[in-house]
Write a protein that holds these residues in place. Structure first.
Motif, PDB file in Angstrom:
ATOM      1  N   ALA A 206       0.391  -1.333  -0.031  1.00 11.21           N
ATOM      2  CA  ALA A 206       0.208  -0.393  -0.094  1.00 11.21           C
ATOM      3  C   ALA A 206       1.004   1.568   0.634  1.00 11.21           C
ATOM      4  O   ALA A 206       0.912   2.281  -0.728  1.00 11.21           O
ATOM      5  N   ARG A 207       2.069   1.395   0.428  1.00  5.15           N
ATOM      6  CA  ARG A 207       3.396   1.843   0.836  1.00  5.15           C
ATOM      7  C   ARG A 207       3.503   2.512  -0.392  1.00  5.15           C
ATOM      8  O   ARG A 207       3.447   4.206  -1.348  1.00  5.15           O
ATOM      9  N   GLN A 208       3.965   1.793  -1.189  1.00  5.21           N
ATOM     10  CA  GLN A 208       3.867   2.263  -2.458  1.00  5.21           C
ATOM     11  C   GLN A 208       3.330   2.862  -3.993  1.00  5.21           C
ATOM     12  O   GLN A 208       3.604   3.457  -4.300  1.00  5.21           O
ATOM     13  N   VAL A 209       2.278   2.153  -3.682  1.00  3.87           N
ATOM     14  CA  VAL A 209       1.546   2.463  -4.518  1.00  3.87           C
ATOM     15  C   VAL A 209       0.533   4.282  -3.347  1.00  3.87           C
ATOM     16  O   VAL A 209       0.511   4.875  -4.596  1.00  3.87           O
ATOM     17  N   LEU A 210       0.437   4.450  -2.574  1.00  2.00           N
ATOM     18  CA  LEU A 210       0.292   5.490  -1.956  1.00  2.00           C
ATOM     19  C   LEU A 210       1.440   6.698  -2.645  1.00  2.00           C
ATOM     20  O   LEU A 210       1.066   7.839  -3.009  1.00  2.00           O
ATOM     21  N   VAL A 211       2.637   6.713  -2.311  1.00  3.59           N
ATOM     22  CA  VAL A 211       3.737   6.922  -2.395  1.00  3.59           C
ATOM     23  C   VAL A 211       3.604   7.663  -3.871  1.00  3.59           C
ATOM     24  O   VAL A 211       3.935   8.802  -4.733  1.00  3.59           O
TER      25      VAL A 211
ATOM     26  N   VAL B 270      11.167  10.030  -3.515  1.00  2.00           N
ATOM     27  CA  VAL B 270      10.246   9.348  -3.889  1.00  2.00           C
ATOM     28  C   VAL B 270      10.912   7.785  -3.661  1.00  2.00           C
ATOM     29  O   VAL B 270       9.418   6.829  -2.610  1.00  2.00           O
ATOM     30  N   PHE B 271      11.308   7.131  -3.889  1.00  5.01           N
ATOM     31  CA  PHE B 271      11.651   6.022  -3.959  1.00  5.01           C
ATOM     32  C   PHE B 271      11.723   5.161  -2.335  1.00  5.01           C
ATOM     33  O   PHE B 271      11.210   4.448  -1.992  1.00  5.01           O
ATOM     34  N   LEU B 272      12.829   5.607  -1.696  1.00  6.37           N
ATOM     35  CA  LEU B 272      13.223   5.674   0.002  1.00  6.37           C
ATOM     36  C   LEU B 272      11.753   5.494   0.822  1.00  6.37           C
ATOM     37  O   LEU B 272      11.584   5.106   1.770  1.00  6.37           O
TER      38      LEU B 272
ATOM     39  N   HIS C  37       9.361   2.599   0.021  1.00  2.71           N
ATOM     40  CA  HIS C  37      10.525   1.082   0.456  1.00  2.71           C
ATOM     41  C   HIS C  37      10.554   1.423   2.161  1.00  2.71           C
ATOM     42  O   HIS C  37      11.759   0.510   2.281  1.00  2.71           O
ATOM     43  N   VAL C  38      10.503   2.042   2.630  1.00  9.92           N
ATOM     44  CA  VAL C  38      10.279   2.277   4.061  1.00  9.92           C
ATOM     45  C   VAL C  38       9.526   0.844   4.447  1.00  9.92           C
ATOM     46  O   VAL C  38       9.015   0.120   4.710  1.00  9.92           O
TER      47      VAL C  38
ATOM     48  N   ILE D 296       8.046  10.248   5.970  1.00  5.93           N
ATOM     49  CA  ILE D 296       7.149   9.228   5.565  1.00  5.93           C
ATOM     50  C   ILE D 296       8.855   7.874   5.631  1.00  5.93           C
ATOM     51  O   ILE D 296       8.293   7.157   6.267  1.00  5.93           O
ATOM     52  N   ALA D 297       9.375   8.396   5.288  1.00  8.12           N
ATOM     53  CA  ALA D 297      10.592   7.430   4.847  1.00  8.12           C
ATOM     54  C   ALA D 297      11.944   7.532   6.410  1.00  8.12           C
ATOM     55  O   ALA D 297      12.338   6.480   6.869  1.00  8.12           O
TER      56      ALA D 297
END
Length: 268
Positions: free
Chosen positions: A62-67, A128-130, A133-134, A204-205
């Motif tokens: 979900a986090r990857q989709v959100l970010v 954004v990548f970081l 991928h938390v 977020i990260a």
């Protein structure tokens, strides 16, 4: 995770370099530098979204989709705003001034300049990548706070852009300085909200268990440097001083350059 980090940085750098090469070609063919910022905005948004969702899988966290969605929304709003301005034939005064200064060397130096811009932009999609991928199992307070900041920044920048557009559209404001709404509190409220949006990804990260997350702080730091000291405020204010003169100097004296705050009282 180390190999994935290398993939992310290398992929982001290569993609931005190629896309800004395309921006240079468009600028050279059309003579309209406003297309450069449009392509840059869409490029950062697209590369950031791909980085957020990399490696692609059938069921993304979900986090990857959100970010990834947040950076796409930012890119779509700002890129479309710039595209409308470019389509109207309005050239960007900053790039036009560079081209005039460089003379016959303008094509070569513009290409080098845009490639340096691509390199300087790498920390943005990387942040954004970081954030995407938390290593946290589920969405939490930090994720929702970051999302709210991005959405608030998008809304604030859109309001500032619309206030300036309406001001310029009115014939009685020709030659005047926009100091209404958000522009009364900051000389560049659109730049402030642009910077604010990139502050969301470190929020977020950052995590005690995620050392890589600290690298996301480079994104708002470099965006602040670009906007306040490089290609944002300095060339734009130089152009405004040439075109507005004393009116703009008075505006500078009473209004914050970047962070919104109550305007100073000045003597008449």
């Amino acid at each position: 995770m180390g190999f994935l980090q290398i993939q992310a940085v290398a992929g982001v750098a290569l993609a931005l370099s190629l896309l800004m090469g395309q921006a240079w070609m468009v600028q050279q063919r059309t003579g309209n530098s406003s297309w450069v910022d449009m392509i840059w905005t869409y490029s950062v948004g697209l590369v950031g979204a791909v980085a957020a969702m990399w490696p692609l899988a059938e069921a993304l966290p979900a986090r990857q989709v959100l970010v990834g969605g947040l950076v796409l929304v930012w890119s779509a709003r700002l890129g479309t705003h710039i595209a409308r301005r470019a389509a109207s034939g309005i050239d960007d005064p900053r790039y036009a001034a560079y081209a005039q200064e460089w003379g016959p060397e303008a094509p070569r130096r513009m290409f080098a300049f845009l490639q340096s811009q691509a390199f300087a932009s790498v920390p943005l999609p990387y942040a954004v990548f970081l954030a995407a991928h938390v290593p946290r199992a589920a969405l939490g307070v930090q994720d929702y706070a970051g999302a709210l900041i991005v959405l608030a920044a998008i809304a604030g920048e859109a309001i500032a852009d619309e206030q300036l557009r309406r001001f310029k559209r009115h014939p009685s404001n020709a030659g005047l300085v926009c100091d209404i709404g958000l522009w009364r509190w900051s000389r560049h409220p659109n730049y402030f909200f642009e910077w604010l949006g990139w502050l969301a990804y470190p929020i977020i990260a950052l995590s005690p268990d995620y050392a890589w997350g600290w690298a996301s702080l480079i994104a708002p730091a470099i965006m602040y440097w670009i906007l306040v000291y490089l290609t944002g405020i300095p060339p734009l204010e130089a152009q405004m001083l040439r075109s507005r003169g004393r009116r703009y100097r008075d505006y500078q004296a009473r209004t914050s350059a970047f962070f919104p705050r109550r305007p100073k009282r000045t003597s008449e």
